[in-house]
Design an enzyme around this catalytic site. Structure first.
Site, PDB file in Angstrom:
ATOM      1  N   GLU A   1       4.548  -4.928   7.001  1.00  0.00           N
ATOM      2  CA  GLU A   1       4.049  -4.135   7.616  1.00  0.00           C
ATOM      3  C   GLU A   1       4.350  -3.676   9.041  1.00  0.00           C
ATOM      4  O   GLU A   1       4.459  -2.665   9.516  1.00  0.00           O
ATOM      5  CB  GLU A   1       2.466  -4.265   7.748  1.00  0.00           C
ATOM      6  CG  GLU A   1       1.748  -3.901   6.361  1.00  0.00           C
ATOM      7  CD  GLU A   1       1.957  -5.575   5.627  1.00  0.00           C
ATOM      8  OE1 GLU A   1       2.807  -6.484   5.970  1.00  0.00           O
ATOM      9  OE2 GLU A   1       1.036  -5.632   4.538  1.00  0.00           O
TER      10      GLU A   1
ATOM     11  N   GLY B   1       0.650  -5.115   0.806  1.00  0.00           N
ATOM     12  CA  GLY B   1      -0.697  -5.148   0.040  1.00  0.00           C
ATOM     13  C   GLY B   1      -0.175  -5.822  -1.420  1.00  0.00           C
ATOM     14  O   GLY B   1      -1.122  -6.347  -2.133  1.00  0.00           O
TER      15      GLY B   1
ATOM     16  N   ALA C   1       0.797  -1.154   0.038  1.00  0.00           N
ATOM     17  CA  ALA C   1       0.049  -0.004   0.008  1.00  0.00           C
ATOM     18  C   ALA C   1       0.883   1.258  -0.171  1.00  0.00           C
ATOM     19  O   ALA C   1       2.292   1.139   0.294  1.00  0.00           O
ATOM     20  CB  ALA C   1      -0.799   0.126   1.226  1.00  0.00           C
TER      21      ALA C   1
ATOM     22  N   GLU D   1      -0.520  -9.447  -0.724  1.00  0.00           N
ATOM     23  CA  GLU D   1      -1.880  -9.730  -0.509  1.00  0.00           C
ATOM     24  C   GLU D   1      -2.728  -9.801  -1.804  1.00  0.00           C
ATOM     25  O   GLU D   1      -3.570 -10.392  -1.872  1.00  0.00           O
ATOM     26  CB  GLU D   1      -2.511  -8.537   0.561  1.00  0.00           C
ATOM     27  CG  GLU D   1      -1.836  -8.848   2.134  1.00  0.00           C
ATOM     28  CD  GLU D   1      -2.324  -7.771   2.942  1.00  0.00           C
ATOM     29  OE1 GLU D   1      -1.843  -6.506   2.542  1.00  0.00           O
ATOM     30  OE2 GLU D   1      -2.539  -7.860   4.158  1.00  0.00           O
TER      31      GLU D   1
HETATM   32  N1  CAA Z   1       4.539   3.083  -0.443  1.00  0.00           N
HETATM   33  C1  CAA Z   1       4.902   4.415  -1.049  1.00  0.00           C
HETATM   34  N2  CAA Z   1       6.175   4.562  -1.790  1.00  0.00           N
HETATM   35  C2  CAA Z   1       6.862   3.433  -2.030  1.00  0.00           C
HETATM   36  C3  CAA Z   1       6.445   2.282  -1.262  1.00  0.00           C
HETATM   37  C4  CAA Z   1       5.308   2.106  -0.798  1.00  0.00           C
HETATM   38  N3  CAA Z   1       4.946   0.925  -0.251  1.00  0.00           N
HETATM   39  N4  CAA Z   1       7.601   1.320  -1.662  1.00  0.00           N
HETATM   40  C5  CAA Z   1       8.471   1.835  -2.528  1.00  0.00           C
HETATM   41  N5  CAA Z   1       8.039   3.164  -2.541  1.00  0.00           N
HETATM   42  C6  CAA Z   1       8.752   4.255  -3.195  1.00  0.00           C
HETATM   43  C7  CAA Z   1      10.094   4.816  -2.449  1.00  0.00           C
HETATM   44  O1  CAA Z   1       9.515   5.882  -1.452  1.00  0.00           O
HETATM   45  C8  CAA Z   1      10.967   5.358  -3.687  1.00  0.00           C
HETATM   46  O2  CAA Z   1      10.414   6.479  -3.895  1.00  0.00           O
HETATM   47  P1  CAA Z   1      11.346   7.821  -3.962  1.00  0.00           P
HETATM   48  O3  CAA Z   1      12.361   7.614  -5.123  1.00  0.00           O
HETATM   49  O4  CAA Z   1      10.604   9.162  -4.375  1.00  0.00           O
HETATM   50  O5  CAA Z   1      11.970   7.895  -2.628  1.00  0.00           O
HETATM   51  C9  CAA Z   1      10.759   4.491  -4.725  1.00  0.00           C
HETATM   52  O6  CAA Z   1       9.419   3.918  -4.555  1.00  0.00           O
HETATM   53  C10 CAA Z   1      11.948   3.292  -4.976  1.00  0.00           C
HETATM   54  O7  CAA Z   1      11.851   2.837  -3.480  1.00  0.00           O
HETATM   55  P2  CAA Z   1      13.265   2.404  -2.865  1.00  0.00           P
HETATM   56  O8  CAA Z   1      14.187   3.684  -3.118  1.00  0.00           O
HETATM   57  O9  CAA Z   1      12.971   2.429  -1.394  1.00  0.00           O
HETATM   58  O10 CAA Z   1      13.739   1.311  -3.422  1.00  0.00           O
HETATM   59  P3  CAA Z   1      14.687   0.166  -2.836  1.00  0.00           P
HETATM   60  O11 CAA Z   1      15.177  -0.716  -4.007  1.00  0.00           O
HETATM   61  O12 CAA Z   1      15.792   0.814  -2.031  1.00  0.00           O
HETATM   62  O13 CAA Z   1      13.787  -0.556  -1.698  1.00  0.00           O
HETATM   63  C11 CAA Z   1      11.859  -1.993  -1.086  1.00  0.00           C
HETATM   64  C12 CAA Z   1      12.774  -1.199  -2.221  1.00  0.00           C
HETATM   65  C13 CAA Z   1      12.882  -2.668  -0.199  1.00  0.00           C
HETATM   66  C14 CAA Z   1      10.545  -2.421  -1.809  1.00  0.00           C
HETATM   67  C15 CAA Z   1      11.588  -0.632  -0.338  1.00  0.00           C
HETATM   68  O14 CAA Z   1      10.862   0.525  -1.050  1.00  0.00           O
HETATM   69  C16 CAA Z   1      10.237  -0.770   0.978  1.00  0.00           C
HETATM   70  O15 CAA Z   1      10.659  -0.987   1.841  1.00  0.00           O
HETATM   71  N6  CAA Z   1       9.228  -0.281   0.576  1.00  0.00           N
HETATM   72  C17 CAA Z   1       8.009  -0.439   1.468  1.00  0.00           C
HETATM   73  C18 CAA Z   1       7.434  -1.937   1.685  1.00  0.00           C
HETATM   74  C19 CAA Z   1       6.369  -2.023   2.714  1.00  0.00           C
HETATM   75  O16 CAA Z   1       6.682  -1.600   3.673  1.00  0.00           O
HETATM   76  N7  CAA Z   1       5.135  -2.270   2.231  1.00  0.00           N
HETATM   77  C20 CAA Z   1       4.172  -2.588   3.011  1.00  0.00           C
HETATM   78  C21 CAA Z   1       3.164  -1.146   2.700  1.00  0.00           C
HETATM   79  S1  CAA Z   1       1.814  -1.134   4.042  1.00  0.00           S
HETATM   80  C22 CAA Z   1       0.665  -2.305   3.549  1.00  0.00           C
HETATM   81  O17 CAA Z   1       0.911  -2.947   2.289  1.00  0.00           O
HETATM   82  C23 CAA Z   1      -0.665  -2.325   4.303  1.00  0.00           C
HETATM   83  C24 CAA Z   1      -1.635  -3.320   3.756  1.00  0.00           C
HETATM   84  O18 CAA Z   1      -1.622  -4.432   4.367  1.00  0.00           O
HETATM   85  C25 CAA Z   1      -2.602  -3.167   2.810  1.00  0.00           C
END
Ligand code: CAA
Length: 258
Positions: A132, A109, A66, A112
């Site tokens: 998460e 998500g 998400a 999911e």
């Molecule tokens: N939401 C918003 N933006 C996101 C994102 C997310 N879930 N995941 C990645 N991005 C964005 C980053 O902020 C970044 O944007 P900027 O260039 O503007 O900074 C861009 O995508 C590229 O990401 P990274 O620079 O972080 O890339 P990376 O290769 O270094 O890392 C990753 C990749 C490990 C996937 C890392 O981006 C990450 O940990 N993302 C979040 C994963 C996460 O926590 N997901 C769960 C979300 S909550 C949820 O899903 C609730 C539910 O149950 C519905």
């Protein structure tokens, strides 16, 4: 025109392809993108020229979860009012089979959404996770429920409580993934799987999908009755007559969805 997804209604005969298309954000699932997926799937469900649907992201990410930036400032009442999961419920109700083609990240998500699909084809580079917990929340779109039913309690606990990712190979061992292929083939392999389904009777496929899903959602005896009724109902279709006649006549069946 949708902004965050691409739709190809005939990527193969009777097979449609929906691609998540927010590459810079690793296909983070904002509310708008989810609504677009929901609307696309409703439209494809109603299209008689579509019998199976492939859902993919791109090589780097299926979806990284998400959209954290969109959610960050919200409070509990905002979340309740937005009721984002009614969109997910609608996606779950898609009648036609959904094949997920996953490469790169399928997190939160994203994992999911993959689990709402009916089958998962993964590239060797795919990574699955429910991270998460690392941002102070927990899965909210089925990650504690569908994942547990698919992989079992202890593996789900480890993924949900530690937030660590698992590889495609591990996901296959866990029963989360149907097939792993080299990255260049993950989409074509998913399309191939969808095309195999699209050759079958679409009515039989729909009722069979519904029945398999009931295995997760109902007590056994009730689900067996559900299955039986669907089985009997298929004897009202022309496709059943065609399928059995083709077998007897040693030819390929030509199903019309009637
Ligand atoms: N939401 C918003 N933006 C996101 C994102 C997310 N879930 N995941 C990645 N991005 C964005 C980053 O902020 C970044 O944007 P900027 O260039 O503007 O900074 C861009 O995508 C590229 O990401 P990274 O620079 O972080 O890339 P990376 O290769 O270094 O890392 C990753 C990749 C490990 C996937 C890392 O981006 C990450 O940990 N993302 C979040 C994963 C996460 O926590 N997901 C769960 C979300 S909550 C949820 O899903 C609730 C539910 O149950 C519905």
């Amino acid at each position: 025109m949708p902004e965050f997804i691409l739709i190809n209604k005939q990527v193969a005969p009777f097979v449609a392809h929906v691609q998540l298309n927010r590459p810079k954000e690793l296909n983070a699932l904002n509310l708008e993108l989810m609504l677009e997926i929901k609307e696309a799937l409703i439209e494809l469900d109603n299209d008689p020229n579509v019998r199976a649907i492939v859902l993919s992201g791109n090589e780097r990410a299926f979806a990284a979860g998400a959209d954290i930036k969109q959610m960050a400032g919200r409070n509990a009442i905002d979340m309740l009012k937005i009721d984002q999961f009614s969109t997910w419920d609608s996606i779950r109700k898609t009648k036609k089979p959904l094949v997920a083609a996953i490469s790169g990240f399928a997190l939160g998500g994203g994992c999911e959404l993959a689990m709402i699909c009916d089958m998962i084809v993964a590239s060797e580079t795919a990574q699955f996770g429910q991270p998460e917990i690392s941002i102070g929340i927990m899965p909210g779109a089925g990650g504690t429920q569908r994942l547990t039913r698919i992989v079992g309690k202890n593996k789900a606990m480890e993924m949900v409580l530690t937030g660590t990712f698992i590889s495609a190979q591990q996901a296959k061992e866990y029963g989360l993934v149907n097939k792993i292929v080299p990255v260049e083939f993950y989409l074509s392999e998913a399309i191939k799987m969808a095309a195999l389904i699209a050759e079958k009777s679409p009515i039989a496929v729909q009722l069979a999908k519904e029945s398999v899903l009931r295995a997760y959602e109902m007590p056994l005896q009730e689900a067996l009755y559900f299955e039986r009724k669907n089985f009997y109902m298929l004897f009202a279709t022309e496709d059943q007559k065609e399928g059995m006649a083709a077998f007897v006549e040693k030819r390929k069946a030509n199903f019309q969805g009637k």
